[in-house]
Design a protein around this motif. Structure first.
Motif, mmCIF file in Angstrom:
data_model
loop_
_atom_site.group_PDB
_atom_site.id
_atom_site.type_symbol
_atom_site.label_atom_id
_atom_site.label_comp_id
_atom_site.label_asym_id
_atom_site.label_seq_id
_atom_site.Cartn_x
_atom_site.Cartn_y
_atom_site.Cartn_z
ATOM 1 N N VAL A 46 13.768 -10.315 -0.272
ATOM 2 C CA VAL A 46 13.125 -9.542 -1.337
ATOM 3 C C VAL A 46 12.660 -10.508 -2.417
ATOM 4 N N GLY A 91 10.102 -0.242 -3.679
ATOM 5 C CA GLY A 91 9.951 0.491 -2.421
ATOM 6 C C GLY A 91 10.362 1.943 -2.463
ATOM 7 N N TYR A 128 15.853 -2.861 -7.380
ATOM 8 C CA TYR A 128 16.080 -2.598 -5.956
ATOM 9 C C TYR A 128 17.354 -1.765 -5.822
ATOM 10 N N GLY A 186 5.498 -3.708 1.285
ATOM 11 C CA GLY A 186 6.130 -4.644 0.376
ATOM 12 C C GLY A 186 5.416 -5.967 0.213
ATOM 13 N N GLN A 201 3.855 -6.249 -4.788
ATOM 14 C CA GLN A 201 4.790 -6.812 -3.831
ATOM 15 C C GLN A 201 6.245 -6.591 -4.248
ATOM 16 N N TYR A 240 9.654 -6.037 -1.406
ATOM 17 C CA TYR A 240 10.317 -6.378 -0.140
ATOM 18 C C TYR A 240 9.441 -7.325 0.670
ATOM 19 N N TYR A 252 5.351 -3.684 8.597
ATOM 20 C CA TYR A 252 6.408 -4.493 8.005
ATOM 21 C C TYR A 252 6.461 -5.836 8.734
#
Length: 319
Positions: free
Chosen positions: A23, A102, A155, A253, A258, A260, A308
């Motif tokens: 992350v 996220g 997070y 992400g 941005q 993750y 992802y």
């Protein structure tokens, strides 16, 4: 898109490990202090890349099986349960900068990392005493056995308990158990992780009231471990109905804003693994970059059906 027949390299490669989760963070000084002082992790290694103006910080819970290179340095790529913090230089001085966690619309995708412990009540009390910000306490909501805290970048971190008798190889009380991402269509995503990357579904959990299904994937459980006591799993969350919406997509992400970054798979022979994936699936697979083709050598990045990123690296690589 279909991913038939398991890649033999992934199927037969017992060295495969879900090594780390990456992350991005705004201020590494603040984040490293949080994960070490508040959550008890240890900073294993820091690596600076001046030419690209970013730094990596690798953290994990103390354990007795971390591999050591010939110079006596810890190699963070040999075991599961590693957290990688990426800092792009200068963000700590930008008052307007913040990462995407996220979990906020319209950029939902990555959900959380999860830390498990033998005594969830004691853990929550300890974190309360350290003034950690809670998103959900044990007493909140319907699920009384889990809590969520927030790190300095907001997070989400899930907290839950495992059976104290399940010790496994890790001598520490806390475990970096899993990483959760939301996915659009399990009929596409599950075959990718099972057939292309060789993972197995360890548990499936259907929640009719909330209209979602959870899948826990990994490379198997060690003797004496359970889904909650192990380290290095992937949880994929499917909210029912997204698979029939042609316009629907999650934020990966890596597109702005941005946050993750990726999960990382480590292998004793990643070059062979990547070559066989290319030969088997051709243009069904998106690489960014292919193995050994980027600025940083001895690695590859592959994209899953939701875009992802998954990094593939050698287990014995030395930073």
């Amino acid at each position: 898109m279909s991913y038939e027949t398991v890649i033999q390299t992934a199927q037969n490669d017992t060295s495969l490990t879900l090594n780390h989760t990456c992350v991005r963070v705004k201020d590494p000084k603040v984040s490293v202090e949080f994960y070490t002082e508040k959550l008890g992790m240890k900073l294993l290694k820091r690596k600076d890349f001046p030419e690209m103006k970013f730094s990596l910080y690798f953290l994990a819970y103390p354990r007795d099986d971390l591999p050591i290179d010939p110079n006596g340095e810890v190699m963070p790529f040999g075991v599961p349960g590693i957290l990688e913090l990426t800092h792009n230089w200068g963000t700590e001085n930008d008052s307007n900068f913040k990462v995407s966690n996220g979990n906020e619309e319209p950029h939902r995708g990555f959900g959380h990392i999860c830390i498990t412990t033998k005594d969830i009540n004691a853990m929550c009390e300890k974190l309360e005493s350290k003034n950690v910000n809670f998103k959900k306490r044990l007493v909140d909501g319907r699920q009384k056995d889990i809590a969520f805290i927030l790190d300095p970048d907001n997070y989400w971190i899930e907290l839950c308990a495992y059976n104290p008798s399940e010790s496994g190889k890790n001598v520490n009380d806390y475990r970096l158990n899993h990483t959760m991402i939301r996915i659009k269509d399990p009929a596409k995503t599950l075959p990718f992780y099972e057939n292309v990357l060789g993972m197995k579904v360890i548990e499936k959990s259907v929640h009719e009231n909330g209209k979602f299904t959870l899948y826990f994937l990994g490379y198997g459980l060690q003797e004496g471990e359970s889904k909650r006591s192990t380290q290095g799993m992937l949880e994929i969350t499917h909210n029912w109905g997204t698979e029939t919406d042609s316009e629907f997509q999650y934020h990966n992400g890596n597109e702005k804003p941005q946050g993750y970054g990726h999960i990382c798979i480590a292998s004793d022979d990643p070059e062979k693994m990547c070559k066989e994936i290319e030969e088997k699936y051709g243009d069904k697979i998106t690489w960014s970059p292919k193995y050994n083709h980027g600025k940083m050598k001895n690695l590859a990045f592959i994209k899953d059906p939701d875009n992802y990123s998954i990094e593939i690296i050698p287990r014995g690589i030395v930073l």
